[in-house]
Design an enzyme around this catalytic site. Structure first.
Site, PDB file in Angstrom:
ATOM      1  N   HIS A 335       0.840  -1.288   0.091  1.00  0.00           N
ATOM      2  CA  HIS A 335       0.091  -0.047   0.114  1.00  0.00           C
ATOM      3  C   HIS A 335       1.111   1.046  -0.036  1.00  0.00           C
ATOM      4  O   HIS A 335       1.908   1.148   0.604  1.00  0.00           O
ATOM      5  CB  HIS A 335      -0.809   0.038   1.240  1.00  0.00           C
ATOM      6  CG  HIS A 335      -1.888   0.911   1.254  1.00  0.00           C
ATOM      7  ND1 HIS A 335      -2.647   1.301   0.344  1.00  0.00           N
ATOM      8  CD2 HIS A 335      -2.088   1.821   2.455  1.00  0.00           C
ATOM      9  CE1 HIS A 335      -3.675   2.192   0.951  1.00  0.00           C
ATOM     10  NE2 HIS A 335      -3.250   2.551   2.162  1.00  0.00           N
ATOM     11  N   ASN A 360      -3.198   8.433   5.068  1.00  0.00           N
ATOM     12  CA  ASN A 360      -3.810   7.451   4.305  1.00  0.00           C
ATOM     13  C   ASN A 360      -4.671   8.005   3.172  1.00  0.00           C
ATOM     14  O   ASN A 360      -4.866   9.197   3.060  1.00  0.00           O
ATOM     15  CB  ASN A 360      -4.125   6.480   5.254  1.00  0.00           C
ATOM     16  CG  ASN A 360      -4.675   5.067   4.731  1.00  0.00           C
ATOM     17  OD1 ASN A 360      -4.322   5.098   3.603  1.00  0.00           O
ATOM     18  ND2 ASN A 360      -4.938   4.290   5.705  1.00  0.00           N
TER      19      ASN A 360
END
Ligand SMILES: *[C@@H]1O[C@H](CO)[C@@H](O)[C@H](O)[C@H]1NC(C)=O
Ligand SMILES: *[C@@H]1O[C@H](CO)[C@@H](O)[C@H](O)[C@H]1NC(C)=O
Ligand SMILES: *[C@@H]1O[C@H](CO)[C@@H](O)[C@H](O)[C@H]1NC(C)=O
Ligand SMILES: *[C@@H]1O[C@H](CO)[C@@H](O)[C@H](O)[C@H]1NC(C)=O
Length: 401
Positions: A335, A360
């Site tokens: 990620h 994020n």
């Protein structure tokens, strides 16, 4: 033989534990696959005192349950939100707390990993890139706490929400590029950049919302450039890949590029194209990463996401394995996120711990207003393994069209 038996016991226990925590009473839950016997079955099933006809389907978290022969028979997928993992984390002293996020409830673990991440593991090209060292004098004292948005107010950009579009490759790259263009232009260009532009138009990474590579994203930023997020906003369509690229650029003077179309929305007029220098790799050395952020702005980090990470609410994240070691409940995928600062704090067991602050792309309702803190200096979840940055490319001839 024994292994098969153990699996049976495990799945039985799993169902028991699950049943305890759910609103279905044990009596009403089927433990196995439906048999082919056919009762006279007008009685149906109960749930929360409510009566359901034979053949009714309800959902328990990520598992559909069918009323069959007066019993609920549920599929046995591992769910993304696992109440006993939440409890394990919140009852332990791990330095962070977990939350049951409604946006993840009802998804299987597989769906979470398939739709909410979306950065391909770094290939050899990325991993063999030369590391660049920040030119900040080595003796410069690094502060104990550093927050990009305090040093560069209005020039850094908060987290967006990728929803079920597996494109952290695009969200993190656009966000790091936008911050750096604002910082390197000393506030002349402060627009956020469009991840949708990357998702829909970065043809060499055709996967769009099914994952992509950050080296392609940085290639696109250098060679094609992106318009602002206001110009090319996120599409609401649940199948964003169904949309063709709505923005082209062509070469203009001195390696710069110009949009050939107006913005694909009527509110924004400026279709200026923003570009970056070739991306470079920052050392994995904690001090070097800090120096790079402080001197040049936020950086991109490729991390490994474990199943517990989805539950992060607040504190300093470190991977916590569930109490049950079954592989069914474990997963790991890469990620991409944005590192924006650091600090120290009394964390788990009252010890002083160092952390990174990272953005994020799961919206502002996740974590600490869309951000999370993660242990620093110990390569937690590979967060220090691959750090990427670039320069905002600014020509003196820049002019708004
Ligand atoms: C079970 O009963 C349903 C009607 O309730 C019927 O449609 C189905 O064919 C029966 N199945 C068997 C195996 O007898
Ligand atoms: C988690 O949240 C969902 C909906 O947001 C709710 O239905 C569920 O009961 C909650 N589960 C636990 C264990 O808190
Ligand atoms: C990281 O770099 C600094 C200099 O910037 C150096 O003093 C330190 O020893 C390095 N740490 C490691 C683990 O190599
Ligand atoms: C971080 O951890 C990963 C996997 O454990 C390893 O491959 C990598 O070399 C580590 N990087 C650093 C800088 O320690």
């Amino acid at each position: 033989m024994w292994t098969g038996y153990k699996i049976l016991i495990f799945s039985y226990l799993a169902t028991e534990i699950w049943t305890e925590g759910s609103s279905l009473s044990g009596r009403d839950v089927g433990l196995g696959a439906a048999s082919s016997r056919n009762h006279s079955s007008s009685e149906g099933c109960l749930r929360d005192g409510q009566h359901f006809k034979e053949g009714s389907v309800i959902k328990e978290n990520c598992n559909p349950c069918t009323c069959s022969q007066q019993q609920w028979r549920c599929s046995q997928h591992a769910c993304l939100v696992r109440p006993e993992l939440l409890e394990h984390i919140n009852n332990g002293d791990f330095g962070w707390t977990a939350q049951n996020y409604s946006q993840f409830w009802g998804m299987t673990l597989q769906e979470g990993f398939t739709h909410r991440l979306g950065t391909l593991p770094p290939g050899p090209t990325l991993l063999s890139m030369n590391e660049v060292t920040a030119s900040l004098p080595t003796h410069t004292d690094l502060p104990e706490i550093f927050i990009s948005s305090y040093k560069w107010p209005g020039w850094t950009h908060g987290p967006l929400d990728q929803k079920n579009c597996a494109a952290s490759w695009a969200f993190s790259t656009a966000s790091v590029a936008a911050d750096r263009i604002a910082i390197h232009s000393k506030g002349q260009y402060t627009a956020n950049l469009s991840p949708q532009n990357l998702i829909s138009c970065c043809a060499k990474s055709r996967l769009g919302c099914h994952g992509g590579s950050i080296d392609r994203a940085w290639w696109f930023l250098r060679k094609r450039g992106l318009v602002s997020h206001a110009c090319y906003p996120l599409l609401r369509d649940p199948r964003p890949d169904a949309h063709a690229c709505a923005m082209e650029s062509r070469a203009a003077a001195r390696g710069r590029r110009q949009a050939t179309r107006p913005c694909p929305n009527s509110l924004e007029k400026s279709n200026r194209i923003f570009q970056c220098s070739p991306a470079y790799r920052v050392s994995s050395n904690e001090t070097e990463i800090m120096r790079e952020i402080m001197q040049n702005g936020p950086v991109q980090a490729i991390m490994q996401v474990h199943e517990d990470f989805f539950h992060y609410k607040t504190g300093i994240y470190r991977h916590v394995a569930g109490s049950r070691e079954e592989s069914k409940y474990r997963k790991l995928r890469s990620h991409a996120v944005k590192l924006t600062g650091w600090g120290t704090l009394r964390g788990a067991q009252g010890k002083k711990e160092k952390f990174w602050i990272a953005a994020n792309s799961w919206g502002k309702s996740w974590g600490e207003n869309g951000y999370f803190r993660i242990l620093r200096g110990v390569n937690e979840s590979d967060i220090e393994k691959l750090i990427i940055a670039a320069w905002g490319q600014l020509a003196r001839s820049d002019q708004e069209p």
